[in-house]
Design a protein around this motif. Structure first.
Motif, PDB file in Angstrom:
ATOM      1  N   ASP A 536      13.615  15.067   6.115  1.00 22.51           N
ATOM      2  CA  ASP A 536      13.415  14.386   7.387  1.00 22.51           C
ATOM      3  C   ASP A 536      13.804  15.341   8.515  1.00 22.51           C
ATOM      4  O   ASP A 536      14.143  16.501   8.284  1.00 22.51           O
ATOM      5  N   LYS A 537      13.763  14.839   9.755  1.00 16.97           N
ATOM      6  CA  LYS A 537      14.021  15.711  10.906  1.00 16.97           C
ATOM      7  C   LYS A 537      15.451  16.233  10.945  1.00 16.97           C
ATOM      8  O   LYS A 537      15.740  17.214  11.626  1.00 16.97           O
ATOM      9  N   ASP A 538      16.348  15.571  10.220  1.00 13.73           N
ATOM     10  CA  ASP A 538      17.750  16.008  10.172  1.00 13.73           C
ATOM     11  C   ASP A 538      18.036  16.882   8.954  1.00 13.73           C
ATOM     12  O   ASP A 538      19.196  17.139   8.625  1.00 13.73           O
ATOM     13  N   GLN A 539      16.970  17.314   8.298  1.00 11.57           N
ATOM     14  CA  GLN A 539      17.095  18.157   7.097  1.00 11.57           C
ATOM     15  C   GLN A 539      17.826  17.453   5.965  1.00 11.57           C
ATOM     16  O   GLN A 539      18.504  18.076   5.150  1.00 11.57           O
ATOM     17  N   ARG A 540      17.666  16.145   5.928  1.00  8.29           N
ATOM     18  CA  ARG A 540      18.170  15.354   4.804  1.00  8.29           C
ATOM     19  C   ARG A 540      17.012  15.048   3.865  1.00  8.29           C
ATOM     20  O   ARG A 540      15.844  15.230   4.211  1.00  8.29           O
ATOM     21  N   LEU A 541      17.345  14.557   2.687  1.00  6.66           N
ATOM     22  CA  LEU A 541      16.337  14.191   1.696  1.00  6.66           C
ATOM     23  C   LEU A 541      16.471  12.703   1.365  1.00  6.66           C
ATOM     24  O   LEU A 541      16.997  12.324   0.315  1.00  6.66           O
ATOM     25  N   PRO A 542      16.006  11.842   2.254  1.00  7.09           N
ATOM     26  CA  PRO A 542      16.172  10.401   2.041  1.00  7.09           C
ATOM     27  C   PRO A 542      15.437   9.895   0.810  1.00  7.09           C
ATOM     28  O   PRO A 542      15.875   8.915   0.190  1.00  7.09           O
ATOM     29  N   VAL A 543      14.320  10.518   0.448  1.00  7.66           N
ATOM     30  CA  VAL A 543      13.585  10.068  -0.731  1.00  7.66           C
ATOM     31  C   VAL A 543      14.404  10.321  -1.990  1.00  7.66           C
ATOM     32  O   VAL A 543      14.448   9.476  -2.895  1.00  7.66           O
ATOM     33  N   LEU A 544      15.073  11.457  -2.064  1.00  7.54           N
ATOM     34  CA  LEU A 544      15.920  11.740  -3.221  1.00  7.54           C
ATOM     35  C   LEU A 544      17.115  10.792  -3.263  1.00  7.54           C
ATOM     36  O   LEU A 544      17.515  10.328  -4.343  1.00  7.54           O
ATOM     37  N   GLU A 545      17.694  10.486  -2.110  1.00  8.04           N
ATOM     38  CA  GLU A 545      18.782   9.512  -2.062  1.00  8.04           C
ATOM     39  C   GLU A 545      18.325   8.177  -2.638  1.00  8.04           C
ATOM     40  O   GLU A 545      19.031   7.545  -3.443  1.00  8.04           O
ATOM     41  N   GLU A 546      17.148   7.741  -2.200  1.00  8.76           N
ATOM     42  CA  GLU A 546      16.617   6.464  -2.668  1.00  8.76           C
ATOM     43  C   GLU A 546      16.315   6.517  -4.165  1.00  8.76           C
ATOM     44  O   GLU A 546      16.536   5.554  -4.900  1.00  8.76           O
ATOM     45  N   PHE A 547      15.798   7.649  -4.619  1.00 11.00           N
ATOM     46  CA  PHE A 547      15.473   7.832  -6.029  1.00 11.00           C
ATOM     47  C   PHE A 547      16.719   7.657  -6.897  1.00 11.00           C
ATOM     48  O   PHE A 547      16.697   6.952  -7.921  1.00 11.00           O
ATOM     49  N   ILE A 548      17.817   8.278  -6.490  1.00  8.38           N
ATOM     50  CA  ILE A 548      19.065   8.183  -7.241  1.00  8.38           C
ATOM     51  C   ILE A 548      19.574   6.746  -7.262  1.00  8.38           C
ATOM     52  O   ILE A 548      19.951   6.215  -8.306  1.00  8.38           O
ATOM     53  N   SER A 549      19.584   6.115  -6.099  1.00  8.45           N
ATOM     54  CA  SER A 549      20.082   4.736  -6.024  1.00  8.45           C
ATOM     55  C   SER A 549      19.202   3.778  -6.814  1.00  8.45           C
ATOM     56  O   SER A 549      19.696   2.914  -7.549  1.00  8.45           O
TER      57      SER A 549
END
Length: 558
Positions: A536-549
């Motif tokens: 994302d624009k903050d250089q985070r990986l929200p999709v991977l976070e969601e995948f793990i959860s």
């Protein structure tokens, strides 16, 4: 190494941050495995109770399948089974339906002018996904006299979503599928302004996550939510999907415990303090790539060589001097534990751990499948280290290679070949002389996923106008070589990724000595790329976070 990506932060997980600039290989900070952290969010019955209920539901659904006579209804059912992640329970029934539909199609009993765009698109996609080649000319029936898709088709939202997904199984040279993709995409985006909000989310999900390019189990909850109907058949599917999801989640949690114990007992995190300590992240790859629940043991075993890809990458990126890296690469090429005296202590420790692990895996394969793969496994590590050394020399000299030269090496330094070679032998399906020779020569089923991973990583991490410092990537190499703008280079990379997917699709349809399990692992590797590298624009990986959860923490209430 493309398995290793840029810095990211998980605000909801304990992390150990680090950031290192490196040529063509990005660093990623991921959650550590905390004791007790992965407790389920709801309390379900134990595994035995769930398994008993699951077997009952499997029998119910199998009975439903056996009584389906309408060809169109059979294909819709297969689609539901795949999207719910429960198709692994019914391989024989699905193959029977698919082969029957293929025969009907070639006898002229389907795909004619009387079939809807939804039915033809679904048939086309499912047959290709199951390895049956169907000509894309089947879509000519939906064109007008001017050679364009009939505008009236754009109003059929369900048909457009099916057409869009069918276009994703294209191979090179199929212009009609490129046209179908463009037409369906434009029609679906145009429809967003006139449909209800519930339908909007379904359309956006289809656009962002076309089935063929996505990990099915990651979208199970979405499909459950949108699977309408109060009939017995629908309820049976829903109940089986919930039970299966929770059972597999419990299985993954147990696998993660085994991985964590192995890593802790190995002790490398204490000996090589500069290297990453990320068993949770490493486990995400086998979880996605070997998705069939029957491969539980192999998911645990596959995590081990994946961990060494990251560790060795850290030696090349973070800690080793240029002279030490040459010595280490030479030692891996010799593969002789009696000839490592010239290595510094930390490299001796790493080499011996890698040597022992590789022999352990080779012995396991020999016992289970009757073939000693040590030569192939060893070759995968020497190829990886040789590619790492090439990149380290580029970085040390500041030399920016030609784009094609960078990519050829980057496909190897991605580490994908190490993973898929290990999968080939661990799973043990199709271990023949022909298959072994093919996997040793790194076929398209390995190079195309590696290309997708390498380019996607570089695309996501290419510097923009506001970044400072040197940050080598394919984008940089291409810009320097061709004198293009950043956006032009990025567009070129996006087209290369699309072409690599088409190449992978063709490999899946072409005769090869590999099992369907290996083909699926190849596809899942490519599918996992978007999960691992969607910044994302903050250089985070929200999709991977969601995948793990989603897959490890959040169960589905029964």
């Amino acid at each position: 190494m493309a398995f290793c990506s840029r810095l990211m932060a998980f605000s909801s997980f304990p992390i150990n941050p680090s950031k290192v600039q490196s040529f063509g290989r990005r660093r990623i900070t991921v959650p550590q495995v905390a004791s007790g952290h992965w407790q389920r969010t709801t309390q379900d019955p134990d595994m035995d109770t769930l398994s008993i209920k699951c077997r009952e539901k499997i029998n119910q659904v199998r009975h439903i399948l056996q009584n389906l006579e309408d060809p169109s209804g059979r294909l819709v059912m297969i689609d539901h089974l795949q999207r719910l992640g429960i198709d692994h329970h019914f391989p024989e029934e699905i193959e029977s339906f698919i082969s029957s539909e293929y025969n009907n199609l070639h006898c002229g009993n389907n795909g004619g002018n009387g079939s809807s765009i939804y039915d033809v698109s679904l048939t086309f996609r499912l047959l290709r996904e199951h390895g049956y080649y169907v000509s894309s000319d089947i879509f000519n029936n939906f064109k007008d006299d001017e050679g364009s898709f009939k505008p009236s088709l754009g109003k059929d939202i369900k048909g457009m979503m099916s057409l869009y997904e069918a276009s994703e199984v294209a191979i090179q040279g199929e212009d009609i599928l490129d046209e179908a993709n463009d037409f369906a995409k434009k029609s679906l985006f145009a429809s967003l302004t006139s449909v209800e909000s519930s339908q909007t989310s379904i359309i956006r999900h289809a656009l962002e996550n076309p089935f063929h390019m996505s990990l099915p189990r990651f979208s199970t909850k979405h499909h459950l939510k949108n699977l309408r109907g109060n009939d017995v058949n629908t309820k049976s599917l829903q109940e089986l999907a919930k039970l299966d999801f929770n059972i597999v989640q419990l299985m993954h949690q147990e696998e993660l415990k085994q991985v964590s114990k192995w890593w802790r007992d190995l002790g490398l995190s204490q000996e090589l303090k500069f290297a990453r300590d990320q068993p949770l992240k490493w486990f995400m790859w086998p979880l996605a790539v070997l998705s069939n629940p029957q491969f539980s043991k192999y998911r645990v075993e596959l995590t081990k060589p994946i961990s060494f890809i990251y560790i060795i990458d850290d030696i090349f990126d973070v800690y080793g001097t240029p002279d030490e890296l040459i010595l280490f690469t030479e030692a891996v090429n010799r593969w002789d534990p009696s000839d490592i005296d010239q290595l510094p202590r930390y490299m001796k420790i790493c080499f011996m751990a890698l040597y022992n692990l590789t022999n352990e895996i080779a012995f396991m394969v020999l016992k289970e499948h009757g073939w000693n793969p040590i030569d192939s496994l060893r070759k995968s590590w020497t190829d990886l280290c040789n590619a790492f050394l090439v990149e380290s020399k580029w970085f040390a000299s500041g030399h920016l290679p030609k784009a094609d030269e960078y990519l050829r090496n980057g496909v190897t330094s991605s580490g994908v070949h190490v993973v898929l070679v290990h999968i080939f032998f661990l799973v043990g399906h199709g271990i023949t002389r022909k298959g072994i020779d093919s996997v040793d020569n790194i076929p398209g089923l390995i190079t195309f996923p590696a290309t997708i991973l390498r380019l996607w990583d570089d695309l996501g991490s290419a510097k923009d106008e506001n970044q400072e410092g040197y940050d080598g990537s394919y984008v940089d190499c291409y810009m320097k070589e061709h004198g293009t703008s950043l956006e032009s280079a990025r567009q070129h990379v996006r087209q290369m990724i699309s072409n690599a997917w088409k190449g992978l699709n063709k490999e899946c349809l072409s005769p090869n000595p590999f099992s369907q399990s290996f083909v699926n692992a190849s596809l899942n590797t490519a599918r996992m790329v978007q999960v691992m590298y969607s910044y994302d624009k903050d250089q985070r990986l929200p999709v991977l976070e969601e995948f793990i959860s989603t897959l490890l923490k959040e169960s589905i209430p029964l």
